[in-house]
Design an enzyme around this catalytic site. Structure first.
Site, PDB file in Angstrom:
ATOM      1  CB  THR A 109      -0.903  -0.010   1.262  1.00 13.91           C
ATOM      2  OG1 THR A 109      -1.468   1.283   1.438  1.00 13.91           O
ATOM      3  CG2 THR A 109      -0.112  -0.331   2.524  1.00 13.91           C
ATOM      4  CG  ASP A 110      -1.164   4.975  -0.979  1.00 16.30           C
ATOM      5  OD1 ASP A 110      -1.739   4.289  -0.096  1.00 16.30           O
ATOM      6  OD2 ASP A 110      -1.733   5.900  -1.584  1.00 16.30           O
ATOM      7  CD  GLU A 111      -3.628   3.347   4.064  1.00 12.88           C
ATOM      8  OE1 GLU A 111      -3.604   3.343   5.292  1.00 12.88           O
ATOM      9  OE2 GLU A 111      -4.653   3.107   3.398  1.00 12.88           O
ATOM     10  CE1 TYR A 131      -3.299  -2.717   5.532  1.00 15.70           C
ATOM     11  CE2 TYR A 131      -3.362  -0.358   5.064  1.00 15.70           C
ATOM     12  CZ  TYR A 131      -3.323  -1.680   4.621  1.00 15.70           C
ATOM     13  OH  TYR A 131      -3.287  -1.950   3.269  1.00 15.70           O
ATOM     14  CE  LYS A 180       0.190  -4.657   2.962  1.00 13.03           C
ATOM     15  NZ  LYS A 180      -0.119  -5.995   2.404  1.00 13.03           N
TER      16      LYS A 180
END
Ligand code: NAD
Ligand code: TYD
Length: 361
Positions: free
Chosen positions: A127-129, A153, A157
C-alpha cells in the site's frame, strides 16, 4: 504460469483472480485464503480456480502447495487491511501482515531456492500508506520516499515490505513489490468508505464523515490495480518496487458528494429502486446528502495520499484504463445489481461488527 494467490477471496484478490482468468486462461490459479470476516467464497463463484482454505502462517501447508502444485508465481494479497480495525485491535495485523508474510517467505525460500533453485517470482501487494501522510503541497509518493507509517495497519505492511526486500537481498528470492493507492470496485467489503456509504445510503443510515472530510486519497479502480500487478509480474525488474496509482486525488467530501448525487440520480432514473430500498432518503424524496453526519476523527488520521506513478508508467507502459467518474459509475451499477452478494456479507459476521462499532460512532 502456475499461480498461488493468497487472499484471493478478499476484495482485490478476488478481482485479481477474475482478471487473471480472463487475460491468462491457460494459467493455473490456486487460491489460498483463511476466509476471515473479509474473505468471501462467493466472490469467486463461477471462476475456475483451485480453492484452498488455509492460513498463510501455516508454513508446511504453503510449502506443500508450492511443491505439489508446482507453483512458479506467488501473488500475495492476504492481509488484515482496514485501518480502523488496526486501531481497535493491532494484534491480528502483526500476526497476519508481518508473521504471515514472513511465513510465506520462509516457505518460498525452502521450496524455490533449494539446490540450484527453480525459476519463480514472489510478488508482494502493498500500500501507499507505508509512506505516511502528505501536506497539501508536498510532492506525491515516489518509490524513494522514506517509509513513515502512521497506523498499526501501515506499520505492519511496511514491516512486511522490508522482509520481502530482505529476502531478496540476503537470499536471492526473486521478489517484486507494488505499493498502490486506495482501491474501489466490485466485491469490496462494506467497511471501507465507498461501499459502506453506498449501502448506508440505500438503507437511509447516517454517512459518518471523519473530522472535516477534507482528507485526500488517490482513488484507483481495482481492475486498474490488477493491470499494474500484471505488468509488474510480466516485465517488472526483480528486487524493485513499483507505485501504482490512479491520478485521481479527491477529498473525501468530494467522493461522498459524488456518491450521494449518483444514488439520487439512480433512484430518479429507476423507480423500482424506491421499492427495493424504501428506507433510502432518495426513496422519500430527500437528497442522500441529508444523511451526511460528522463524527469524531480517526486517531492519527493521515491527511493526504498521492502516488507518483512515473516509474511503472515509464518502465512498464502502465496507464489506468478508466477515470474515477467511469469507475465509480460502474461500481454503483455493480452494487445495485449484486445486492445478494453484499446482503450475504452484511447478514454474516459484518452485522456483529456494525452493531458494536457503527452504533458507537
Ligand atoms: P481484504 O481485507 O478485502 O481481503 C483480505 C483477504 O485476505 C481476505 O480474503 C481474508 O480472508 C484473507 N486473509 C486474511 N488473513 C489471512 C491469513 N492469515 N491467511 C490467509 N488469508 C488471510 O483486503 P484487500 O482490500 O483486498 O487488500 C488486499 C491486499 O492489498 C492487502 O495486502 C492490502 O494491504 C493491499 N492494498 C489494499 C488497498 C485497498 O484500497 N483496499 C490498497 C493498496 C494495497
Ligand atoms: P478507508 O476506506 O477506510 O481507507 P483508508 O483509511 O485506507 O484510506 O477510508 C478512506 C477515507 O475515508 C479515509 O480518509 C477515512 C475516511 N472514512 C470516513 O470518513 N468515514 C468512514 O466511515 C470510513 C470507513 C472512512
Amino acid at each position: 504460469m502456475k499461480l498461488l494467490v493468497t487472499g484471493g477471496a478478499g476484495f482485490i484478490g478476488a478481482n485479481f483472480v477474475h482478471y487473471w482468468r480472463d487475460r491468462h486462461p491457460g494459467d493455473t490459479v490456486v487460491v489460498l485464503d483463511a476466509l476471515t470476516y473479509a474473505g468471501n467464497r462467493a466472490s469467486l463463484a463461477g471462476v475456475d480456480v483451485d480453492f484452498v482454505s488455509g492460513d498463510i502462517r501455516d508454513e508446511s501447508l504453503v510449502e506443500g502447495l508450492l511443491r505439489e502444485r508446482d507453483i512458479d508465481t506467488l501473488v500475495h494479497f492476504a492481509a488484515e487491511s482496514h485501518v480502523d480495525r488496526s486501531i481497535h485491535g493491532p494484534d491480528a495485523f502483526v500476526d497476519t501482515n508481518i508473521l504471515g508474510t514472513h511465513s510465506l517467505l520462509k516457505a518460498a525460500r525452502t521450496v524455490w531456492l533449494k539446490g540450484s533453485g527453480t525459476p519463480h517470482r514472489f510478488h508482494h501487494v502493498s500500500t501507499d500508506e507505508v509512506y505516511g501522510t502528505l501536506a497539501a503541497n508536498d510532492a506525491a509518493f515516489s518509490e524513494s520516499t522514506p517509509y513513515a507509517p502512521n497506523s498499526p495497519y501501515s506499520a505492519t505492511k511496511a514491516a512486511s515490505d522490508h522482509l520481502v526486500r530482505a529476502y531478496h537481498h540476503t537470499y536471492g528470492l526473486q521478489v517484486t513489490t507494488s505499493n498502490c493507492s486506495n482501491n474501489y470496485g466490485p466485491y469490496q467489503f462494506p467497511e471501507k468508505l465507498i461501499p459502506l456509504f453506498l449501502i448506508n445510503a440505500l438503507h437511509g443510515r447516517a454517512l459518518p464523515i471523519y473530522g472535516d472530510g477534507q482528507q485526500i486519497r488517490d482513488w484507483l479502480h481495482v481492475e486498474d490495480h490488477c493491470l499494474g500487478i500484471d505488468l509488474v509480474i510480466a516485465k517488472g525488474r526483480v528486487g524493485e518496487t513499483y507505485n501504482v496509482g490512479g491520478g485521481a486525488e479527491l477529498a473525501n467530501l468530494t467522493v461522498i458528494d459524488t456518491l450521494c448525487a449518483a444514488v439520487d440520480a439512480a433512484f430518479a432514473a429507476d423507480p423500482s429502486l424506491a421499492a427495493r430500498f424504501p428506507d433510502a432518503a432518495a426513496a422519500k424524496g430527500a437528497p442522500s446528502a441529508s444523511l451526511k453526519t460528522t463524527v469524531a476523527d480517526r486517531p492519527g488520521h493521515d491527511r493526504r495520499y498521492a502516488i507518483d506513478a512515473r516509474k511503472i508508467s515509464d518502465e512498464l507502459g502502465y496507464a489506468p484504463q478508466r477515470s474515477f467518474a467511469q469507475g465509480f459509475a460502474a461500481t454503483l451499477d455493480w452494487y445495485l445489481a449484486n445486492e445478494a452478494w453484499w446482503r450475504s456479507v452484511i447478514d454474516g459476521s459484518y452485522r456483529d461488527w456494525v452493531a458494536t462499532n457503527y452504533s458507537a460512532r
